[in-house]
Design an enzyme around this catalytic site. Sequence first.
Site, PDB file in Angstrom:
ATOM      1  N   GLY A 277      43.753  50.296  39.463  1.00  0.00           N
ATOM      2  CA  GLY A 277      42.766  49.387  39.695  1.00  0.00           C
ATOM      3  C   GLY A 277      41.923  49.692  40.959  1.00  0.00           C
ATOM      4  O   GLY A 277      40.828  50.039  40.967  1.00  0.00           O
ATOM      5  N   GLY A 505      50.852  49.603  38.357  1.00  0.00           N
ATOM      6  CA  GLY A 505      51.560  50.767  38.804  1.00  0.00           C
ATOM      7  C   GLY A 505      52.052  50.491  40.223  1.00  0.00           C
ATOM      8  O   GLY A 505      52.794  51.130  40.858  1.00  0.00           O
ATOM      9  N   ASN A 667      60.655  45.157  48.221  1.00  0.00           N
ATOM     10  CA  ASN A 667      61.205  46.632  47.728  1.00  0.00           C
ATOM     11  C   ASN A 667      60.811  47.556  48.409  1.00  0.00           C
ATOM     12  O   ASN A 667      59.613  48.004  48.640  1.00  0.00           O
ATOM     13  CB  ASN A 667      60.525  46.690  46.245  1.00  0.00           C
ATOM     14  CG  ASN A 667      61.403  47.766  45.277  1.00  0.00           C
ATOM     15  OD1 ASN A 667      61.253  48.867  46.080  1.00  0.00           O
ATOM     16  ND2 ASN A 667      61.883  47.565  44.228  1.00  0.00           N
ATOM     17  N   LYS A 669      61.073  51.019  47.991  1.00  0.00           N
ATOM     18  CA  LYS A 669      60.642  52.025  47.491  1.00  0.00           C
ATOM     19  C   LYS A 669      59.127  51.736  46.829  1.00  0.00           C
ATOM     20  O   LYS A 669      58.249  52.617  47.249  1.00  0.00           O
ATOM     21  CB  LYS A 669      61.288  52.413  46.226  1.00  0.00           C
ATOM     22  CG  LYS A 669      60.892  53.785  45.505  1.00  0.00           C
ATOM     23  CD  LYS A 669      61.857  54.068  44.208  1.00  0.00           C
ATOM     24  CE  LYS A 669      63.182  54.370  44.673  1.00  0.00           C
ATOM     25  NZ  LYS A 669      63.858  54.980  43.329  1.00  0.00           N
ATOM     26  N   THR A 670      58.808  50.821  46.109  1.00  0.00           N
ATOM     27  CA  THR A 670      57.531  50.521  45.808  1.00  0.00           C
ATOM     28  C   THR A 670      56.521  50.242  46.906  1.00  0.00           C
ATOM     29  O   THR A 670      55.318  50.488  47.108  1.00  0.00           O
ATOM     30  CB  THR A 670      57.694  49.300  44.923  1.00  0.00           C
ATOM     31  OG1 THR A 670      58.060  47.908  45.443  1.00  0.00           O
ATOM     32  CG2 THR A 670      58.269  49.764  43.487  1.00  0.00           C
ATOM     33  N   GLN A 674      52.852  52.263  47.938  1.00  0.00           N
ATOM     34  CA  GLN A 674      51.748  51.573  48.125  1.00  0.00           C
ATOM     35  C   GLN A 674      51.191  52.062  49.547  1.00  0.00           C
ATOM     36  O   GLN A 674      49.972  52.000  49.691  1.00  0.00           O
ATOM     37  CB  GLN A 674      51.819  49.983  48.028  1.00  0.00           C
ATOM     38  CG  GLN A 674      51.910  49.767  46.739  1.00  0.00           C
ATOM     39  CD  GLN A 674      50.683  49.684  45.952  1.00  0.00           C
ATOM     40  OE1 GLN A 674      49.794  49.096  46.151  1.00  0.00           O
ATOM     41  NE2 GLN A 674      50.540  50.566  45.008  1.00  0.00           N
ATOM     42  N   GLY A 737      50.929  41.363  52.311  1.00  0.00           N
ATOM     43  CA  GLY A 737      50.388  42.284  51.249  1.00  0.00           C
ATOM     44  C   GLY A 737      50.321  43.476  52.087  1.00  0.00           C
ATOM     45  O   GLY A 737      50.395  43.663  53.095  1.00  0.00           O
ATOM     46  N   GLU A 740      46.508  47.228  50.676  1.00  0.00           N
ATOM     47  CA  GLU A 740      45.408  47.699  51.068  1.00  0.00           C
ATOM     48  C   GLU A 740      45.499  48.106  52.659  1.00  0.00           C
ATOM     49  O   GLU A 740      44.497  48.990  53.216  1.00  0.00           O
ATOM     50  CB  GLU A 740      44.199  46.841  51.068  1.00  0.00           C
ATOM     51  CG  GLU A 740      43.744  46.473  49.527  1.00  0.00           C
ATOM     52  CD  GLU A 740      43.183  45.325  49.169  1.00  0.00           C
ATOM     53  OE1 GLU A 740      41.712  45.688  49.097  1.00  0.00           O
ATOM     54  OE2 GLU A 740      43.611  44.366  49.090  1.00  0.00           O
TER      55      GLU A 740
END
Length: 773
Positions: A277, A505, A667, A669-670, A674, A737, A740
């Site tokens: 996205g 994702g 998490n 791993k995720t 990112q 977050g 970004e």
Amino acid sequence: MKIVQNIQKAGQAIMQKAVALAPDRYVTGGKPDPLASSDDPLIGAPVSRLDGPVKVRGEARYAAEFAPAGMVHGALVYSTVAKGRIAAIDVAGAEAAPGVVLVMSHLNAPKMQPPPLLMREPLGGSGDALPVFQDDRVHWNGQPVAVVLAETREQADHAASLVRVRYAAEDGVTSMEAARAAGATVAGFMGEPLQDIVGDAEAALASAGERVDLVYRTPRQNHHAIELHAVTVAWEGDVLRVHDSTQGVVNAAFTLAQVFGIAQEQVRVTSPFVGGGFGGKLVWRHHLLAAAASKLSGRPVRIMLSREGVCRAVGGRTTTEQRVAIGADRDGRFVSLIHTGVAVMTEYNAMPEPFIHNARVLYAAPAMKLEVQKVTMNMVANVPMRAPGESVGSFALESAVDELADQLGIDPIVLRRRNEPVQDPIEGTPFSSRHLIEAYRAGAQAFGWQERHTKPRMRQEGEWLVGLGCASAVFPYYRMEGGAARIVLSRDGHARVSVGAHEMGMGTATAQTQLCAVRLGLPMEKVSFGYGDSALPGAVLAGGSQQTAVVAAAVKAAHAALCAELLKLAGRDSPLAGLKLEQVRSRDGGLCKVDDAERWESYADILARAGRDEVEVTAKAPPSQESEHWSMHSYGAIFCEARVNVVTGEPRVTRLLGSFDVGRILNAKTAASQLRGGMIMGLGAALMEETHLDERNGRVVNASLAEYHVPAHLDVPEVEVMWLDIPDPHAPAGMRGVGEIGITGTMAAIANAIYNACGKRVRELPITLDKLM
């Protein structure tokens, strides 16, 4: 701060609408989040993505993989002039082509209202607010002017090539120079002008003992997600059913309802899987045209844009020209900070590049002048693209800081540390949690910063000059209003948590399942997380690195409502009898007293005694007030090793490391994926990514991945990421977050490393070999 508060106000309007539609579905709840300090090992565990297996097996269905009975395929015809009107359109050849069902243009399109505008409407909107197929006007080169429906995609594409359009062209604005000549005005973002003035920065700059005053430029960039923009729609009576590739299911439902003059409840949007996205997967003209053509033809319609079509009809990051001027004393302490410049926009959208955001919070300076002005061109509307503003703004600001450090002969990290603010430089509010210096310290040690040579061209290995660079990263903490969640708890101890959120994702479903399991006191296998459906509670947008916080706050409120309901059901015979909500917590598949774990009863026993198979609650998150009292941001220190070939001038990045202060990690791993993905996107922006416009006609000339360059495997070195994992006490579950922050600062770190390698400053992206020879 004002921008964050306006986001909050917009979100309050979202929830007011939601509550008005179904007042008995929503209850409130909220208290300080105990998960911010929880030592549960599931928080932060590197759990593999739960959606991974279905994607690997090819079982995940994306928007262009739904095929309702009788479905036809749509292909768009794009304008070839930047401004004017359609003088004539000949569709006879297309209508006679094999398999064609309908050719729709402004001559036969159904009545549609102009779409609401993204960034201005509480529930979202479209990239632009222009009417769609309601007149003969052309506003940019690439604007859709006709849509062809046929039985197969190939037939639709062929027939679209047979449509003949004659234009009455007018003089458009297709260059930065022409746009400047027409005049510039202060840009606005989220209802506030992008302008901050503290003291007299120009006078302070003029009297400063040391100064830099420089101009940096960044190019237009297009969205090129792996999954092409696609939508499948069908009218079922008065209900519009939509399978979309979107990061805003409620936004899409709201926008389509507004355009077609129907109630939002008559639009059902689902988006279970999104193949990328980054800000571009919102409502564009192909959505509206698919729904209109379906209504006109009486058939379900699928439109999937081609790679070229994405460049023609979907917006991206816009061009900027930025001035950064810093005045300092001989020790490097700032006395003046100026960050101003121009962003290119259109007359019909509301998304500039707010590139001054970094300068607002990164450095202490007694005098500051920050301003973004806009000029307008005839082009497709701008749209958010990963860290809009912060990414390109950090390139200019962090490059200028490096140039000042070089001029002063001070280590760039030392210079940044000397100008670390103790509170928000603009608002004066305290930082909620800021550990940027600690991130620098940890990152520098891991990267080997002590090996950096102070002067350029001091290290050569064969044909390659080698240099090291760094830059600061910052991205604001947002928690947009509109978050709501539903929890259905069954007697067998299984909980279904549902939120109108999105999985693109990045691991949202996985991380939220972990967090929900800890909050509910259940193992992960007893928790399912539902998302990607406009019929679910909440109005959540996956953008601004805020979705995780929004969902966490909503689930926290729903959990409080669930506990309150369970206490009512428990009755007088329960070990929980007489306890109030604030006295209980979830543990081991049940509730217990906060300070007495022996006073515990399982969910199953509570429901069995009450004769209930399940209990259901829906709650909205309380209003977001964090940013009213605290300056809240994620931070990072980016380190780069770059090489420049002394023969060809070719630049290469050979090492990247990011050290981050992003609160608590849900998490490992995720989150690492990112952060690493953001840094790779920054590498592409630094070295190769650029949209080229033909200034004669405003047409994108590199409208394909063959000519629009992004990093390939051999371009990407090992990318290391690390984080402090210090919870932010004022954020849900202590986290901020990560989506970004990775791209922010990376472009500047690369540019600074290239300078350290070869001694050439490049102030205009991308840094291609011709600029280094």
